[in-house]
Design an enzyme around this catalytic site. Sequence first.
Site, PDB file in Angstrom:
ATOM      1  N   ASP A   5       0.849  -1.186   0.000  1.00  0.00           N
ATOM      2  CA  ASP A   5       0.000   0.000   0.000  1.00  0.00           C
ATOM      3  C   ASP A   5       0.890   1.244   0.000  1.00  0.00           C
ATOM      4  OD1 ASP A   5      -1.810  -2.056   0.403  1.00  0.00           O
ATOM      5  OD2 ASP A   5      -3.098  -0.853   1.701  1.00  0.00           O
ATOM      6  N   LYS A  59      -6.939   3.678  -3.000  1.00  0.00           N
ATOM      7  CA  LYS A  59      -7.306   3.585  -1.581  1.00  0.00           C
ATOM      8  C   LYS A  59      -7.484   4.979  -1.003  1.00  0.00           C
ATOM      9  CE  LYS A  59      -5.225   1.953   2.791  1.00  0.00           C
ATOM     10  NZ  LYS A  59      -4.107   1.161   3.363  1.00  0.00           N
ATOM     11  N   LYS A  62     -10.411   0.707  -2.305  1.00  0.00           N
ATOM     12  CA  LYS A  62     -10.370   0.320  -0.895  1.00  0.00           C
ATOM     13  C   LYS A  62     -10.758   1.518  -0.036  1.00  0.00           C
ATOM     14  CE  LYS A  62      -7.331  -1.177   2.882  1.00  0.00           C
ATOM     15  NZ  LYS A  62      -6.023  -1.764   3.273  1.00  0.00           N
TER      16      LYS A  62
END
Length: 247
Positions: A99, A173, A207
């Site tokens: 990430d 995300k 996400k």
Amino acid sequence: MNVKQYLDSTYLKTASQAGISEADNRNIVIAAIDEAIAEGFKLVMIRPEYVAMAKEMILQAQSQLLVGTVIDFPEGKSDLEEKIKEANEAIKNGADDLDFVCNYNAFKNGDLALLKKEILICTEIGLAHNKTVKWIIEVAALSDKEIIQLSALIKNVVISNFKEEDYANVFVKSSTGFFKTENDLPNGATIPSIIIMLENASPLPVKAAGGVRSYEDAIEMIRLGVKRIGTSAAKAIANGENTANQY
């Protein structure tokens, strides 16, 4: 619907951020990994220094739990070489998901060439090692227009440079959970920000991280179309409880 398979159970505080010793912080990480294994969550999201330990625990437990970690966290301002170094170390230690915090400050300052290069090269590294890559855009630092533009920029880099079968493994995300907002405004995913991301990141998955504090919140996010949810209260959410946790 098995909500647990959408949940990335998350603990990303350093010892100093938590106000505890390194040993106590490590014990919290161990407990989070054990809980994620026992509860059958999709993934446990932890700091890079704990990835190798987590993989060993998961192997011993014969679990299918994935391990994710963060790169250039939480500000995303490091140069590309540092991001690459951190990513390669995480890959070596067995991380399944990487990430990355994208350099959203460079984006806000108009340095799109820097950002596009970062997204291209780091995504290439992750996919070459069969990893899932997520790009954290930090919605609380962005206007709605900037969320649209940054989500679309990431999408366009990916669809211009990678195969269609790769798209499902490159997420956009929402948040780190560590951004400091004024007047206690939300610093994570909100329904409006997630809708904007879904509309502009597609066909890349989204996400939602931060701000999901109940089972109902999680179900609403899933119904909107998010594929993963990052939360430090995964067990409470899965059990239908509300939580005051900020992430």
